[in-house]
Motif scaffolding. Structure first.
Motif, mmCIF file in Angstrom:
data_model
loop_
_atom_site.group_PDB
_atom_site.id
_atom_site.type_symbol
_atom_site.label_atom_id
_atom_site.label_comp_id
_atom_site.label_asym_id
_atom_site.label_seq_id
_atom_site.Cartn_x
_atom_site.Cartn_y
_atom_site.Cartn_z
ATOM 1 N N MET A 177 -13.003 -18.365 0.325
ATOM 2 C CA MET A 177 -13.812 -17.237 -0.112
ATOM 3 C C MET A 177 -14.879 -16.907 0.936
ATOM 4 S SD MET A 177 -12.346 -16.405 -2.889
ATOM 5 C CE MET A 177 -13.476 -15.221 -3.617
ATOM 6 N N MET A 178 -15.308 -15.653 0.926
ATOM 7 C CA MET A 178 -16.268 -15.179 1.918
ATOM 8 C C MET A 178 -17.557 -15.995 1.870
ATOM 9 S SD MET A 178 -16.603 -12.986 4.357
ATOM 10 C CE MET A 178 -15.644 -11.468 4.149
ATOM 11 N N GLY A 179 -18.034 -16.380 3.061
ATOM 12 C CA GLY A 179 -19.297 -17.090 3.169
ATOM 13 C C GLY A 179 -19.184 -18.596 3.179
ATOM 14 N N LEU A 180 -17.985 -19.134 2.974
ATOM 15 C CA LEU A 180 -17.803 -20.584 2.995
ATOM 16 C C LEU A 180 -17.526 -21.073 4.420
ATOM 17 C CD1 LEU A 180 -15.567 -21.153 -0.169
ATOM 18 C CD2 LEU A 180 -18.071 -21.283 0.019
ATOM 19 N N ALA A 181 -17.740 -22.360 4.644
ATOM 20 C CA ALA A 181 -17.474 -22.937 5.962
ATOM 21 C C ALA A 181 -16.009 -22.801 6.354
ATOM 22 C CB ALA A 181 -17.889 -24.408 5.969
ATOM 23 N N ASP A 182 -15.126 -22.672 5.347
ATOM 24 C CA ASP A 182 -13.700 -22.495 5.620
ATOM 25 C C ASP A 182 -13.446 -21.285 6.522
ATOM 26 O OD1 ASP A 182 -13.165 -24.624 3.921
ATOM 27 O OD2 ASP A 182 -12.889 -23.331 2.174
ATOM 28 N N ASN A 183 -14.310 -20.288 6.442
ATOM 29 C CA ASN A 183 -14.143 -19.076 7.250
ATOM 30 C C ASN A 183 -14.203 -19.368 8.747
ATOM 31 O OD1 ASN A 183 -16.329 -17.049 5.097
ATOM 32 N ND2 ASN A 183 -14.325 -17.931 4.656
ATOM 33 N N ASP A 184 -14.799 -20.509 9.128
ATOM 34 C CA ASP A 184 -14.975 -20.851 10.538
ATOM 35 C C ASP A 184 -13.830 -21.671 11.118
ATOM 36 O OD1 ASP A 184 -17.495 -19.593 10.511
ATOM 37 O OD2 ASP A 184 -18.455 -21.414 9.744
ATOM 38 N N ASP A 185 -12.863 -22.039 10.286
ATOM 39 C CA ASP A 185 -11.703 -22.784 10.759
ATOM 40 C C ASP A 185 -10.972 -21.944 11.811
ATOM 41 O OD1 ASP A 185 -9.234 -24.000 11.156
ATOM 42 O OD2 ASP A 185 -8.810 -24.280 9.018
ATOM 43 N N PRO A 186 -10.831 -22.433 13.045
ATOM 44 C CA PRO A 186 -10.192 -21.614 14.087
ATOM 45 C C PRO A 186 -8.746 -21.253 13.774
ATOM 46 C CG PRO A 186 -10.501 -23.872 14.839
ATOM 47 C CD PRO A 186 -11.263 -23.744 13.567
ATOM 48 N N ASP A 187 -8.100 -21.985 12.859
ATOM 49 C CA ASP A 187 -6.714 -21.682 12.499
ATOM 50 C C ASP A 187 -6.603 -20.758 11.292
ATOM 51 O OD1 ASP A 187 -5.645 -23.304 14.517
ATOM 52 O OD2 ASP A 187 -5.809 -25.086 13.264
ATOM 53 N N CYS A 188 -7.732 -20.371 10.702
ATOM 54 C CA CYS A 188 -7.651 -19.536 9.504
ATOM 55 C C CYS A 188 -7.417 -18.077 9.882
ATOM 56 C CB CYS A 188 -8.886 -19.702 8.625
ATOM 57 S SG CYS A 188 -10.345 -18.781 9.142
ATOM 58 N N PHE A 189 -6.928 -17.321 8.924
ATOM 59 C CA PHE A 189 -6.550 -15.930 9.176
ATOM 60 C C PHE A 189 -7.761 -15.084 9.545
ATOM 61 C CE2 PHE A 189 -4.677 -11.838 7.276
ATOM 62 C CZ PHE A 189 -3.931 -11.572 8.421
ATOM 63 N N TRP A 190 -8.916 -15.390 8.966
ATOM 64 C CA TRP A 190 -10.128 -14.621 9.249
ATOM 65 C C TRP A 190 -10.499 -14.694 10.730
ATOM 66 C CZ3 TRP A 190 -12.643 -10.765 7.437
ATOM 67 C CH2 TRP A 190 -14.012 -10.571 7.632
ATOM 68 N N GLN A 191 -10.172 -15.802 11.383
ATOM 69 C CA GLN A 191 -10.490 -15.991 12.796
ATOM 70 C C GLN A 191 -9.374 -15.516 13.727
ATOM 71 O OE1 GLN A 191 -13.382 -16.958 14.056
ATOM 72 N NE2 GLN A 191 -14.301 -17.229 12.027
ATOM 73 N N ALA A 192 -8.299 -15.000 13.180
ATOM 74 C CA ALA A 192 -7.157 -14.593 14.013
ATOM 75 C C ALA A 192 -7.534 -13.444 14.933
ATOM 76 C CB ALA A 192 -5.985 -14.186 13.129
ATOM 77 N N ASP A 193 -6.997 -13.483 16.138
ATOM 78 C CA ASP A 193 -7.119 -12.338 17.038
ATOM 79 C C ASP A 193 -6.356 -11.161 16.430
ATOM 80 O OD1 ASP A 193 -7.628 -11.337 20.005
ATOM 81 O OD2 ASP A 193 -5.571 -10.795 19.465
ATOM 82 N N LEU A 194 -7.030 -10.023 16.297
ATOM 83 C CA LEU A 194 -6.438 -8.900 15.575
ATOM 84 C C LEU A 194 -5.151 -8.407 16.218
ATOM 85 C CD1 LEU A 194 -6.536 -6.813 13.310
ATOM 86 C CD2 LEU A 194 -8.053 -5.418 14.745
ATOM 87 N N ASP A 195 -5.159 -8.199 17.524
ATOM 88 C CA ASP A 195 -3.965 -7.650 18.159
ATOM 89 C C ASP A 195 -2.819 -8.662 18.183
ATOM 90 O OD1 ASP A 195 -5.079 -5.202 18.505
ATOM 91 O OD2 ASP A 195 -5.353 -5.342 20.667
ATOM 92 N N GLU A 196 -3.160 -9.953 18.289
ATOM 93 C CA GLU A 196 -2.099 -10.953 18.238
ATOM 94 C C GLU A 196 -1.439 -10.964 16.864
ATOM 95 O OE1 GLU A 196 -2.521 -15.463 17.561
ATOM 96 O OE2 GLU A 196 -2.449 -15.242 19.743
ATOM 97 N N ALA A 197 -2.261 -10.982 15.812
ATOM 98 C CA ALA A 197 -1.710 -10.979 14.459
ATOM 99 C C ALA A 197 -0.946 -9.691 14.188
ATOM 100 C CB ALA A 197 -2.833 -11.166 13.440
ATOM 101 N N ALA A 198 -1.502 -8.571 14.635
ATOM 102 C CA ALA A 198 -0.818 -7.291 14.443
ATOM 103 C C ALA A 198 0.507 -7.263 15.191
ATOM 104 C CB ALA A 198 -1.710 -6.142 14.891
ATOM 105 N N GLY A 199 0.573 -7.948 16.323
ATOM 106 C CA GLY A 199 1.823 -7.991 17.080
ATOM 107 C C GLY A 199 2.957 -8.612 16.289
ATOM 108 N N HIS A 200 2.650 -9.645 15.502
ATOM 109 C CA HIS A 200 3.684 -10.238 14.653
ATOM 110 C C HIS A 200 4.207 -9.210 13.647
ATOM 111 C CE1 HIS A 200 2.885 -14.120 16.344
ATOM 112 N NE2 HIS A 200 1.668 -14.204 15.836
#
Length: 300
Positions: free
Chosen positions: A97-120
């Motif tokens: 959920m928004m605002g939790l430390a989970d948001n900072d996980d480098p492997d989480c979707f929120w941290q994904a590079d936009l163009d890389e994810a969009a490329g998939h």
């Protein structure tokens, strides 16, 4: 190349269960009518809160694997065979959920590079060539970071897929004719909650959610499409939602998430057209009853 069905619908969702709650009737109807319905799910929902006590031992990757099985069961109920996980299974983790430390996980979707994810997603778009794309609004419906990111990825991929200069290795460019966001008209939501409150004593839930807890509630005049399902489509949606047993309790035309607050189970689904060839919405202001109305012959 295998010949594709004449109508092709792509839906982009954040977690397993989102598709059945938001679009179960729509998916069941178009699948039954012979359209190609493609679902792209961006994470496996590894950080979801588990409802049944007997399954609360599931966390992280184990929960994600279980939810993938639930997703497969739900899609069988809806008759949908083409299910993709963005970038492959486990490529992007649930962000919490928004605002939790989970948001900072480098492997989480929120941290994904936009163009890389969009490329998939571009690769999927160029393969299945959908005329219609369905996703969330820019708030993700209710502010969850994975929903917001799914919106961003879907909209970015729709642009990139149409650009012949972008990733020619992923196939020929394809322009999506119409993009819809999931919506619920406020008057419909208010009426449904009034009925639900009257029925609450006979349901296994103690309280109702609020109207504004429903993702994507907007003024009625913003609705440009309404998809009604017959009894079979409504039953398929109900069964698909029930298949997501770690996340949803279903009871007599209602459901609850882990907060145990009852919500109406909508068997008519609503959309706002936000991008299309020509003016958004029918010229006469009428609400469409077919997401493909007016575009099939031009783009198939």
């Amino acid at each position: 190349m295998t010949e594709l069905p004449s109508r092709r619908l792509l839906l982009v969702h954040a977690h397993p269960d989102d598709e059945s709650i938001n679009n179960g009737v729509t998916m069941a109807r178009y699948a039954a009518e012979g359209a190609l319905v493609t679902l792209v799910t961006c994470t496996l929902g590894e950080r979801g809160e588990v409802i049944p006590p007997g399954l609360r031992h599931l966390t992280g990757a184990a929960l994600g694997a279980h939810r993938r099985t639930e997703l497969a069961d739900a899609m069988r109920e809806l008759g949908v065979a083409d299910v993709r996980l963005l970038g492959g299974a486990g490529r992007y983790r649930d962000s919490g959920m928004m605002g939790l430390a989970d948001n900072d996980d480098p492997d989480c979707f929120w941290q994904a590079d936009l163009d890389e994810a969009a490329g998939h997603l571009v690769a999927v778009i160029r393969e299945v060539r959908p005329q219609v794309l369905v996703t969330y609004d820019d708030h993700g419906g209710y502010g969850h970071p994975d929903h917001i990111q799914a919106h961003r990825v879907a909209m970015r991929a729709a642009d990139l897929a149409a650009d012949p200069a972008v990733r020619p290795d992923l196939g020929a460019p394809w322009r999506i004719a119409r993009v819809y966001w999931n919506r619920t008209p406020r008057a419909v939501a208010e009426e449904a909650f009034a009925r639900l409150r009257d029925a609450l004593p006979g349901l296994p839930f103690d309280q109702c959610a609020a109207v504004d807890d429903v993702p994507g509630v907007v003024a009625d005049d913003r609705i440009t499409a309404r998809i009604e399902g017959g009894p079979a489509h409504a039953a398929a949606k109900t069964a698909a939602m029930a298949a997501h047993a770690t996340q949803i309790q279903v009871a007599d035309g209602s459901f609850a998430l882990s907060n145990e607050l009852a919500q109406p189970l909508f068997t008519t689904e609503y959309y706002e057209a936000v991008r299309e060839d020509g003016p958004t919405g029918p010229a006469d202001g009428a609400v469409r009853t077919d997401l493909f109305a007016g575009i099939e012959e031009e783009t198939s």
